[in-house]
Scaffold this active site. Structure first.
Site, short mmCIF file in Angstrom:
data_model
loop_
_atom_site.label_atom_id
_atom_site.label_comp_id
_atom_site.label_asym_id
_atom_site.label_seq_id
_atom_site.Cartn_x
_atom_site.Cartn_y
_atom_site.Cartn_z
N ARG A 27 0.89 -1.66 7.91
CA ARG A 27 1.25 -2.84 7.11
C ARG A 27 0.12 -3.84 7.25
O ARG A 27 -0.74 -3.70 8.13
CB ARG A 27 2.56 -3.46 7.66
CG ARG A 27 3.75 -2.58 7.41
CD ARG A 27 5.00 -3.13 8.09
NE ARG A 27 6.09 -2.17 8.00
CZ ARG A 27 7.06 -2.05 8.90
NH1 ARG A 27 7.08 -2.84 9.97
NH2 ARG A 27 8.01 -1.16 8.74
N ARG A 43 15.32 3.21 3.58
CA ARG A 43 15.66 2.68 4.91
C ARG A 43 17.13 2.24 4.97
O ARG A 43 17.79 2.42 5.99
CB ARG A 43 14.73 1.52 5.26
CG ARG A 43 13.38 2.03 5.73
CD ARG A 43 12.27 1.01 5.69
NE ARG A 43 11.00 1.68 5.97
CZ ARG A 43 10.38 1.66 7.15
NH1 ARG A 43 10.86 0.96 8.13
NH2 ARG A 43 9.26 2.34 7.32
N ARG A 79 11.45 -9.59 4.96
CA ARG A 79 10.22 -9.25 5.69
C ARG A 79 9.08 -8.95 4.73
O ARG A 79 7.92 -9.20 5.03
CB ARG A 79 10.50 -8.05 6.62
CG ARG A 79 9.35 -7.78 7.57
CD ARG A 79 9.73 -6.75 8.62
NE ARG A 79 9.87 -5.42 8.04
CZ ARG A 79 10.27 -4.35 8.71
NH1 ARG A 79 10.60 -4.44 9.98
NH2 ARG A 79 10.36 -3.17 8.11
#
Ligand SMILES: Nc1nc2c(ncn2[C@@H]2O[C@H](COP(=O)(O)OP(=O)(O)O)[C@@H](O)[C@H]2O)c(=O)[nH]1
Ligand SMILES: Nc1ncnc2c1ncn2[C@@H]1O[C@H](COP(=O)(O)OP(=O)(O)O)[C@@H](O)[C@H]1O
Length: 363
Positions: free
Chosen positions: A158, A262, A251
């Site tokens: 990320r 997820r 996020r």
């Protein structure tokens, strides 16, 4: 004790471990020839085993002793205290299991770690629940107490993630090879990528004398639970599924497709975390400060209650350059030895005592 001195006592053990020891250690030519003569004199077919685990860096000069009928203790000469003792396991429960599983002869290295390390902490929970936030806060508050086990992953980094700090970012082929070579404590396929804890990652934390924290998924926690590693298992739950989704979205690190994947996986993880019996503690991360306070309380309590190693009533020793290494035996026949763990992880509980005068130091 020299390598050649132990060879006669090795006769009753399986050949493979001797072969692996010879390959891994840089024995002198004479030692090798003696070992080969011994093996030939036994007149049996030689088997070269697969060697699992992260092996010690090549070394010159060592002494060794056979411990029970399970493993060989190898002491490296001229090495730092945190890298001097290694175990070559050839008939421990882990080896027996691997032999059966792989259908070939195996041996495994396990590094000897001094002291009675506090139990590692395994933290699991669905994506976005706040595991990373809790761990970062703990590491910031207690930087010299806790160390993070940096996992390997095949997923892309990320934006703010750094290689070697948040993860070791790697390629699938390379990671699969290391898994086959026994370099991982556990591994799992999570959200379509491969993740795993290398033995080296855990050793790096232990070498610093810190308590190891592992952020791994439920499958990984299951593998650690089934291993010889004694850890504390904590599962972090969200206050609600809606709040979990909100945190994952806020996020802003995943694509919509990844978020959906997820969230789908989160349902199964939550079910398993709550019902599988793997976890010692469930923590609900609702209001962060209160969850963090509970988290700290729990670790502190566990630290105080950490199981002490048994009374030492027997030992054997090896002498090297005026230093004595003492191996602490079991308290009673049949009880497990005081060095705990072992392959596929490090062997903890070593007692290493330097002495000025030669001779075995009384415990
Ligand atoms: N089995 C296993 N799972 C891991 C490891 N490292 C991370 N994970 C898990 O992989 C999942 C995905 O991690 P990550 O991609 O960082 O996403 P995040 O959980 O949303 O922060 C999480 O459940 C982690 O706990 C590992 O070494 N082994
Ligand atoms: N108790 C909490 N309340 C609200 N937001 C939280 C809380 N704990 C964590 N978060 C936020 O949720 C998001 C996911 O947290 P993170 O630690 O990355 O989760 P994980 O590591 O479990 O995937 C982050 O943006 C974080 O700031």
């Amino acid at each position: 004790m020299t390598a050649s001195a132990i060879l006669p006592s090795v006769k009753r053990f399986r050949h493979p471990f001797l072969m692996a020891w010879m390959r891994a250690c840089w024995c002198s030519l004479i030692q090798r020839l003696m070992a080969i003569r011994l093996l030939l004199s036994l007149g049996r077919r030689l088997t070269i085993p697969s060697v699992l685990g992260a092996a010690p860096a090549p070394f010159r000069g060592h002494s060794a002793m056979v411990l029970g009928e399970e493993r060989l203790l190898v002491l490296k000469q001229n090495s730092s205290p945190d890298d001097c003792a290694w175990f070559l396991e050839f008939n421990t429960p882990f080896i027996k299991e691997q032999r059966k599983k792989l259908g070939v002869e195996v041996v495994a290295w396990s590094k000897g770690v001094e002291g009675d390390c506090l139990k590692p902490i395994v933290i699991s929970g669905p994506s976005g629940v706040g595991k990373g936030t809790l761990i970062s806060r703990l590491m910031k508050e207690f930087p010299s107490t806790f160390g993070f086990s940096v996992s390997h992953t095949t997923r892309s980094p990320r934006e703010k993630e750094k290689d070697g700090i948040h993860y070791h970012f790697t390629q699938k082929n390379a990671m699969e090879k290391d898994i086959t070579d026994g370099k991982f404590l556990e591994h799992a396929s999570v959200h379509g990528n491969l993740y795993g804890t290398s033995i080296k990652a855990v050793e790096a934390v232990m070498d610093e004398g810190k308590r190891c924290i592992l952020d791994i998924d439920v499958q990984g926690a299951k593998s650690v639970r089934a291993s010889s590693i004694e850890a504390i298992f904590i599962f972090i739950c969200p206050p609600s599924f809606e709040e979990l989704e909100k945190r994952l979205r806020s996020r802003g690190t995943e694509s919509e497709e990844q978020i959906q994947k997820r969230l789908r996986n989160a349902r199964a993880e939550l079910e398993e975390g709550k019902t599988s019996g793997i976890f010692d503690h469930l923590l609900v991360n609702d209001e962060f400060e209160s969850c963090y306070a509970d988290f700290k309380k729990l670790l502190c309590l566990e630290g105080l209650n950490a199981k002490k190693i048994e009374e030492i009533t027997s030992h054997s020793a090896s002498k090297e350059d005026g230093k004595i290494l003492i191996y602490c035996g079991a308290t009673e026949a049949g009880k497990r030895p005081s060095s705990i763990g072992g392959a596929p992880g490090p062997t903890t509980g070593m007692k290493i005592r330097p002495t000025v005068a030669p001779g075995v130091k009384e415990l």
